[in-house]
Motif scaffolding. Structure first.
Motif, short mmCIF file in Angstrom:
data_model
loop_
_atom_site.label_atom_id
_atom_site.label_comp_id
_atom_site.label_asym_id
_atom_site.label_seq_id
_atom_site.Cartn_x
_atom_site.Cartn_y
_atom_site.Cartn_z
N ASP A 103 3.07 2.34 -11.15
CA ASP A 103 2.01 1.70 -10.50
C ASP A 103 0.61 1.93 -11.48
O ASP A 103 0.52 2.94 -11.69
N ARG B 169 -6.40 -3.28 -5.46
CA ARG B 169 -4.99 -4.00 -5.97
C ARG B 169 -4.52 -3.10 -6.96
O ARG B 169 -4.93 -2.60 -7.71
N THR B 170 -3.20 -3.04 -6.85
CA THR B 170 -2.42 -2.07 -7.83
C THR B 170 -1.00 -3.18 -8.29
O THR B 170 -0.59 -3.80 -7.56
N ASP C 71 -4.05 -6.43 -2.34
CA ASP C 71 -3.09 -5.44 -1.46
C ASP C 71 -3.71 -5.21 -0.26
O ASP C 71 -3.01 -5.02 0.83
N ARG C 72 -5.07 -4.95 -0.23
CA ARG C 72 -5.85 -4.63 0.92
C ARG C 72 -7.15 -5.22 0.71
O ARG C 72 -7.71 -5.49 -0.39
#
Length: 269
Positions: free
Chosen positions: A30, A22-23, A71-72
Motif C-alpha cells: 500500500d 487515497r492509497t 478512498d475517503r
C-alpha cells in the motif's frame, strides 16, 4: 488546518475537497498518496499546487476531473459531487495530446463534439478560440508543423472549447523551454482573465506559481497533506524582479525545503 481557513467566504465556491485520502497498491504494498486533504477554491480563482514529486498533486487533480475516486472524503465542483468526467471541467496535461492526423481547427473542434451547437456556431467558437490563443493563420496546420509552444496553445484552445467552468492544469508548461514557458505564462494569465474561469494548476515551478496564482497551496511529501496556503496579494500582471514577488517566492522555496528535508534523527543509506 480547518476547511474554513482555506476558503474565501465572500466568493462562491467552485471547488471543494473534504477530508480526501487515497492509497494505491503497488507490487503488493500500500502506497498512501493523499491523507485527509481539505481545500476550497473560490469561483474565478487561480490556485496552484506545489510540492515534491509523489505528494499527490496530480492525484488530486485527477479526482477533480473524475478520472479517479478517493478512498475517503469527497470532491465537489460547484456543489456537485464529482463521480465521472464532465464537459464542465476541462483538463490540460503536460503533453498537448493533439491528434496528429487532425489540423489545429479540427483538434479544437473535438472539444465541441457533444456541445449541441450548430455547425456555424461551432465554427465561430473554434475561430474565436484559435484567435484567443494566438494561432490565427495556423488553423489548417498539423501538429508536426507546430512548435511545442504552439501545440500547447492549441491544446489550451481545445480544453476551453466546451466552455468549462473549471480548468484543471497538470504541469501544462513543464515540457517547454524557459523562454517559451515564460511567454505562455503571460498568455495563460490573459486567457484566464478573458474567460473568467476557475483554474487549479499543478506545477513544480515556484516562480510560475507566484506569477500566475491568487493562492499557492504547498503540499507535504507522501502521503500528501496541505502544509501551507500562501496568498499572493500582488496585482497582475506581476513583475518577477519586484522585491515583494521575490519575498513570496523565497518563502515558498523555504517552505518546500522544510517539508522535503528528512528529519535530523534519520540516517539515510
Amino acid at each position: 488546518m480547518s476547511l474554513a481557513a482555506l476558503s474565501h467566504p465572500e466568493q462562491a465556491v467552485a471547488i471543494e475537497v473534504r477530508g480526501v485520502s487515497r492509497t494505491f497498491t503497488t507490487a503488493g504494498a500500500d502506497v498512501p498518496a493523499l491523507r485527509d486533504v481539505s481545500l476550497t477554491v473560490a469561483e474565478g480563482e487561480f490556485v496552484s499546487l506545489i510540492g515534491p514529486s509523489g505528494c499527490g498533486k496530480s492525484t488530486l487533480l485527477r479526482m477533480l476531473a473524475g478520472l479517479d475516486q478517493p478512498d475517503r472524503g469527497t470532491v465537489s465542483v460547484e456543489g456537485d459531487k464529482v463521480a465521472a468526467p464532465s464537459l464542465s471541467r476541462g483538463i490540460l496535461f503536460q503533453d498537448h495530446r493533439l491528434l496528429p492526423w487532425l489540423t489545429v481547427e479540427q483538434n479544437v473542434d473535438l472539444g465541441l463534439h457533444k456541445s449541441g451547437l450548430t455547425t456555424q456556431q461551432r465554427q465561430q467558437r473554434v475561430s474565436d478560440l484559435i484567435a484567443l490563443v494566438g494561432l490565427a493563420g495556423f488553423e489548417r496546420a498539423f501538429p508536426y508543423q507546430l512548435s511545442g509552444g504552439m501545440s500547447q496553445r492549441a491544446a489550451i484552445a481545445r480544453s476551453l472549447a466546451p466552455q468549462p467552468r473549471v480548468l484543471l492544469l497538470d504541469e501544462p508548461l513543464g515540457a517547454l523551454d524557459s523562454l517559451t514557458r515564460s511567454k505562455l505564462q503571460t498568455e495563460l494569465l490573459r486567457i484566464w482573465k478573458h474567460e473568467r474561469i476557475t483554474m487549479l494548476m499543478v506545477t513544480h515551478d515556484v516562480e510560475e506559481a507566484v506569477f500566475l496564482s491568487d493562492r499557492v497551496v504547498v503540499m507535504e511529501p507522501r502521503p500528501g497533506r496541505i502544509a501551507d496556503i500562501v496568498d499572493i496579494p500582488l496585482p497582475k500582471p506581476r513583475h518577477r524582479g519586484d522585491p515583494a514577488f521575490v519575498d513570496i517566492k523565497l518563502r515558498l522555496l523555504t517552505s518546500l525545503e522544510v517539508e522535503t528535508d528528512p528529519p535530523a534523527n534519520i540516517v539515510e543509506h
